[in-house]
Design a protein around this motif. Structure first.
Motif: not given
Length: 70
Positions: A8-9, A12-13, A43, A64, A66-67
């Motif tokens: 996920l990290n 998200q970057q 997510f 990703l 959309k959060e």
């Protein structure tokens, strides 16, 4: 840090990830299961199917888009 948090990290970057990259990043051999759990949490992750470097076969690359809404 567990596989889910690490993946996920990474996403998200603004980066994408494939199975081979997940193995290098965090020794994750079940990326599709991690992606499935993240999707169930809300997510929005899209799958891009791309050709392998050899030109024979295809693999998934996840992105990703959309959060989870707060």
């Amino acid at each position: 840090m567990n596989h889910q948090t690490t993946v996920l990290n990474h996403l998200q970057q603004g980066k994408t990830i494939s199975q081979a990259e997940a193995i290098e990043l965090c020794d994750c051999y079940r990326l599709s299961a991690v992606i499935d759990r993240l999707r169930k949490q809300g997510f929005e992750i899209v799958t891009h199917n791309e050709r392998n470097k050899s030109g024979i076969g295809r693999h998934a690359r996840y992105e990703l888009v959309k959060e989870v809404a707060a």
